[in-house]
Structure formats: C-alpha cells, structure tokens
Motif scaffolding. Structure first.
Motif, PDB file in Angstrom:
ATOM      1  N   GLN A 104       1.004  -1.163   0.131  1.00 51.55           N
ATOM      2  CA  GLN A 104       0.104  -0.149   0.097  1.00 51.55           C
ATOM      3  C   GLN A 104       0.774   1.224   0.072  1.00 51.55           C
ATOM      4  N   ARG A 105       2.003   1.214   0.938  1.00 55.08           N
ATOM      5  CA  ARG A 105       2.899   2.374   0.726  1.00 55.08           C
ATOM      6  C   ARG A 105       3.395   2.631  -0.512  1.00 55.08           C
ATOM      7  N   ASN A 106       4.078   1.679  -1.300  1.00 53.91           N
ATOM      8  CA  ASN A 106       4.392   1.555  -2.522  1.00 53.91           C
ATOM      9  C   ASN A 106       3.535   2.338  -3.604  1.00 53.91           C
ATOM     10  N   ARG A 107       2.060   1.674  -3.692  1.00 55.83           N
ATOM     11  CA  ARG A 107       1.130   2.309  -4.291  1.00 55.83           C
ATOM     12  C   ARG A 107       0.919   4.068  -4.341  1.00 55.83           C
ATOM     13  N   LEU A 108       1.068   4.180  -2.765  1.00 54.48           N
ATOM     14  CA  LEU A 108       0.759   5.564  -2.492  1.00 54.48           C
ATOM     15  C   LEU A 108       1.998   6.308  -2.975  1.00 54.48           C
ATOM     16  N   ILE A 109       3.196   6.052  -2.851  1.00 59.37           N
ATOM     17  CA  ILE A 109       4.241   6.716  -3.572  1.00 59.37           C
ATOM     18  C   ILE A 109       4.235   6.754  -4.695  1.00 59.37           C
ATOM     19  N   GLU A 110       3.771   5.887  -5.653  1.00 58.27           N
ATOM     20  CA  GLU A 110       3.693   5.897  -7.040  1.00 58.27           C
ATOM     21  C   GLU A 110       2.423   7.062  -7.408  1.00 58.27           C
ATOM     22  N   ARG A 111       1.564   6.975  -6.617  1.00 57.95           N
ATOM     23  CA  ARG A 111       0.359   7.910  -6.860  1.00 57.95           C
ATOM     24  C   ARG A 111       0.759   9.312  -6.689  1.00 57.95           C
ATOM     25  N   THR A 139      -4.601  22.160  -9.871  1.00 57.35           N
ATOM     26  CA  THR A 139      -3.707  22.379  -8.646  1.00 57.35           C
ATOM     27  C   THR A 139      -4.311  22.138  -7.345  1.00 57.35           C
ATOM     28  N   ARG A 140      -5.710  22.770  -7.170  1.00 54.10           N
ATOM     29  CA  ARG A 140      -6.185  22.603  -5.919  1.00 54.10           C
ATOM     30  C   ARG A 140      -6.816  21.067  -5.776  1.00 54.10           C
ATOM     31  N   ALA A 141      -7.004  20.439  -6.839  1.00 47.69           N
ATOM     32  CA  ALA A 141      -7.369  19.216  -6.761  1.00 47.69           C
ATOM     33  C   ALA A 141      -6.205  18.283  -6.368  1.00 47.69           C
ATOM     34  N   ALA A 142      -5.200  18.713  -7.151  1.00 46.21           N
ATOM     35  CA  ALA A 142      -3.939  17.698  -6.971  1.00 46.21           C
ATOM     36  C   ALA A 142      -3.510  17.900  -5.408  1.00 46.21           C
ATOM     37  N   SER A 143      -3.533  19.431  -5.048  1.00 46.76           N
ATOM     38  CA  SER A 143      -3.093  19.489  -3.604  1.00 46.76           C
ATOM     39  C   SER A 143      -3.847  18.742  -2.506  1.00 46.76           C
ATOM     40  N   GLY A 144      -5.056  18.703  -2.807  1.00 46.31           N
ATOM     41  CA  GLY A 144      -5.998  18.002  -1.942  1.00 46.31           C
ATOM     42  C   GLY A 144      -5.720  16.568  -2.101  1.00 46.31           C
ATOM     43  N   ASP A 145      -5.413  15.853  -3.279  1.00 44.55           N
ATOM     44  CA  ASP A 145      -4.962  14.368  -3.325  1.00 44.55           C
ATOM     45  C   ASP A 145      -3.892  14.311  -2.627  1.00 44.55           C
ATOM     46  N   ALA A 147      -2.611  15.997  -0.179  1.00 44.14           N
ATOM     47  CA  ALA A 147      -2.797  15.859   1.150  1.00 44.14           C
ATOM     48  C   ALA A 147      -3.458  14.563   1.771  1.00 44.14           C
ATOM     49  N   ARG A 148      -4.293  14.273   0.922  1.00 48.66           N
ATOM     50  CA  ARG A 148      -4.971  12.967   1.208  1.00 48.66           C
ATOM     51  C   ARG A 148      -4.119  11.778   1.181  1.00 48.66           C
ATOM     52  N   LEU A 149      -3.068  11.813   0.158  1.00 46.51           N
ATOM     53  CA  LEU A 149      -2.110  10.784   0.199  1.00 46.51           C
ATOM     54  C   LEU A 149      -1.146  10.975   1.179  1.00 46.51           C
ATOM     55  N   ARG A 150      -0.981  12.044   1.559  1.00 47.30           N
ATOM     56  CA  ARG A 150       0.122  12.360   2.854  1.00 47.30           C
ATOM     57  C   ARG A 150      -0.387  11.457   4.126  1.00 47.30           C
TER      58      ARG A 150
END
Length: 440
Positions: A114-121, A200-206, A208-211
C-alpha cells in the motif's frame, strides 16, 4: 452347650494357670521364686493385649502404606495429566505464535505494498503538477511573444509611411487583428489558468490525502513492526535463557555457524541528508537482523541434545557424588541412570555422527555420538547396538536397546552429556526440552 464351653475353659485354665516355681541360681546359691496363678493370668492378659495392639498397629500401618501408595499413584497420574496438558498448551501457544507471525508478516507486506502504491500516486500527481506548471509557463511565453509581435508590427507601420491613408488603414487593420488575437489569447490563457488552478487545488487535496494516508500507513506499519520485533526479542531472550541454563552461551552457538557476510563498516547517515535512511528502513533492517538471529538460534536448538534418550523412564541416580551401588563408597557419577523395561529403544537426543559403538569395560555396550558446538552424548549398558562408527544419525533415531551390560545392577541406560571433553549434568539438557518445545 454353654456348660460344655465353660467346662473346657475351666480345664484349660486349670492346665495353663497352676502354681509354678522358678529356680534361680546366683553365686552358688539357689533361690526359689513362686509364681501365683493370679500373676500368670495377669501376665497372659498383658501379653494378649500387647499382641492385639501389635496386630492392630500392623494393620493400621499396612492400611497407611496402601493409602500412601495409592496417593503416590494418584500424584503420578496427576503429574502425567498435568504434563500432557502443558504439552497441549505449549503446542497451542506455538500454533498461535506461528499464526501471529504469519499474520504480522502478511500485514507488513500489505502495508508495504500500500505504501508503494501511495508513493507511485504521489509521484504521478507531482508529475502532473510539473506538467501543468510547464504548460502555464509556455502560455505566458506565447502571450509575451504575441505582444512583442504587436510592437514589431507597430514599429514597421510607423517606419513605412508612403501613403498615410493606406498606412492608417493597414495599421488599423493590423492593430485590430493583433488586438483580437491578443484578446483571444488572453481569454484562452485565463481559461487555462483557471483550469490549472482547479487542477492544482485538486492535486494539492489529493496530495494532502495521500500524505495523511501515508502517515496512517506508516504508523500502522511501525506498530506492526514494533509488535513483531517485540515478539522476536522475547523469543530470542527465551532461547538465550535456555542456553544459559545448560551452561552454553549464544556466542558459542551462533559463532559456530558458517558465515559468508563481510565488507567495510559504513554507519547509517542521519535522516535529513540526501543519502540518509528513513526510520522505517532502519527499523526493517533491525527487525530483519533479529529475525535472522532468531532463525539461526532455532536451527541451533534443533541440533543440540535436549530431552531424554527414552520416551518413558524413571531417574534412578543423578549426576554428582553418590554411594557406589556395589561397594557403598562415595564416588563420582558422571551421568544419569534412567530405568525402563529391558530392550526399550534408546534414542539419540540430537543429530550427529557416531564416534564409538561397541564394548567399553564398565559401560558395557556403549554408543557415543558427536554433535555440533563441541557437544557429545553417551549411551551405556545397552543390550544391543543398532548403529556403527561413522554413521550419521538423526534426532530420536534408535541407537540400541536398553539393557544391563557392564557394571550394572539392573536394566537402565547410563546417559552422559559431554561439553569440550568434560562431562556436565545431563538433567539440565533433559529439563530444557520443555522450554524448547514452547519456543519451537
């Protein structure tokens, strides 16, 4: 009938109890001591009471012995039941520990995936942000280029003035065309800028959620690793305790295994440096080292002579000073005497190689096996030997049959454990099998 019984009693009384005289000779003088019928009856009654008391005491003693023996049998049976229940509990704990280790390993693998998939995203989002910034830069560059073209056209118009009307018309037309193009370009840039701002806002939200998800996954992973590491250290400490109870050290056991590792020592760089290691990497490295150490220790335990050479036995004589069974003098006994029925299979307590198999004086028929880590075992007084010198034997393999050969008073096996050529108390190795079963 009663009259006849009374007459017989009176005749017996008249025959048994009549006046008697006892002659006593002392220093050449003879004295006569008379014993009356009453005294004889009193003595007979006293003797009868003593006999009855003795008989009652003997009966009570025998009853007590029978009861003690029955209670001893009950205690032995309870001990056997307790031992069986403890073995079942140890097996259940072992199965639970194995399941726990498997679940922890599976959880760690899932978290790492899961961590690897999150890093890829996150990397994909970062690439998209970089591409959007590049496109925005290109749009701004195009706008600046158009404005520069406008200024160049105006300059050319001003420079060439053959016909003022034509020039004004062409200039107006060119200016209008460029103005329209500039307005269109500005509109497109505004739309593009708005789109890029939304992305940019959507990517920033994604991001933040990914982090946040990554932090949760990292915390879960750290907890799983900490739990697995804690269980691993507990098992390592238990193995160390078992080894030390037998007089051995972990360094002796682990130092004997083959090793192909090496290379220069390079300490890890602190985090924050470009080449630093993350805490998770260091934790995984430490856990990997502990798991490798635990694996090596478990492998060593399987190669050590733990347990007894008989499935069922009674300890007749322990290790140390005792009275010799033949002459009664104090003597050193270098092993354990384990009694069992004649021709009971005698089992090797650990894998190894047979170094002696034959007659050896007071040992009678003797088998000696050399094990790893400088350990050896001996099995004496056998009635039959089933192995030969140089043969490789496995743990719990039959090496012979129990007997009473050599200097022996009855059927038993004389069992010795030898460390670096010196006999030690085998009881510590026999008793350690209970802890080893829990660990395995």
């Amino acid at each position: 009938m009663r009259q006849g019984l009374r007459e017989r009693i009176e005749r017996f009384d008249a025959w048994a109890f009549r006046p008697r005289e006892i002659l006593i000779r002392s220093d050449g003088e003879v004295r006569m001591l008379g014993v009356s019928v009453r005294t004889q009856r009193w003595a007979a009654a006293t003797l009868l009471c003593l006999c009855l008391a003795t008989a009652i005491g003997a009966q009570s003693y025998l009853t007590a012995l029978v009861e003690i023996e029955q209670r001893a049998h009950d205690v032995v049976r309870l001990q056997d039941d307790h031992r069986a229940r403890m073995e079942e509990l140890a097996e259940a704990l072992t199965r639970a520990a194995d399941r726990g280790r498997a679940e922890a390993a599976e959880a760690v693998a899932s978290l790492m995936d899961q961590r690897n998939r999150l890093i890829e995203r996150m990397q994909d989002v970062e690439k998209r942000l970089a591409a959007a910034e590049g496109e925005r830069e290109r749009a701004l560059t195009n706008h600046d280029s158009l404005m520069e073209r406008l200024r160049q056209v105006e300059a050319r118009i001003v420079a060439s003035v053959p016909d003022a009307r034509t020039v004004r018309t062409e200039r107006a037309t060119a200016v209008e065309r460029i103005r329209v193009e500039a307005l269109a370009e500005r509109g497109r840039l505004a739309v593009e800028a708005q789109r890029l701002a939304m992305e940019t806002r959507a990517a920033s939200g994604d991001l933040a959620r990914l982090r946040d998800t990554e932090r949760d996954a990292a915390r879960a992973q750290d907890a799983a690793l900490a739990e697995l590491g804690g269980r691993t250290k507990v098992q390592i400490d238990e193995i160390v305790r078992v080894l030390r109870s037998t007089g051995l050290t972990p360094e002796r056991v682990l130092g004997a295994r083959a090793s192909g590792a090496g290379g220069p020592f390079v300490p890890p760089v602190p985090e924050g440096n470009e080449q630093g290691y993350s805490p998770a990497s260091l934790q995984l490295a430490s856990l990997g080292a502990d798991l490798e150490r635990l694996r090596d220790m478990r492998g060593a335990l399987r190669r050590m002579p733990f347990g007894a050479p008989l499935d069922e036995y009674a300890v007749m004589s322990g290790f140390g000073v005792r009275r010799d069974p033949f002459n009664g003098q104090l003597a050193m006994h270098g092993g354990l005497d384990l009694a069992a029925p004649m021709r009971t299979p005698v089992l090797a307590t650990a894998p190894g190689r047979v170094t002696f198999a034959g007659w050896n004086g007071e040992y009678g028929n003797l088998v000696e096996i050399q094990h790893d880590f400088g350990l050896a075992t001996r099995y004496g007084h056998l009635t039959r030997i089933d192995v030969r010198v140089g043969q490789r034997v496995e743990r719990r393999q039959t090496v012979g049959l129990l007997g009473s050969t050599g200097r022996s008073t009855g059927p038993h096996v004389h069992y010795e454990v030898i460390v670096d050529g010196r006999t030690v108390d085998p009881a510590r190795y026999v008793e350690a099998i209970r802890h080893v079963r829990k660990i395995e």
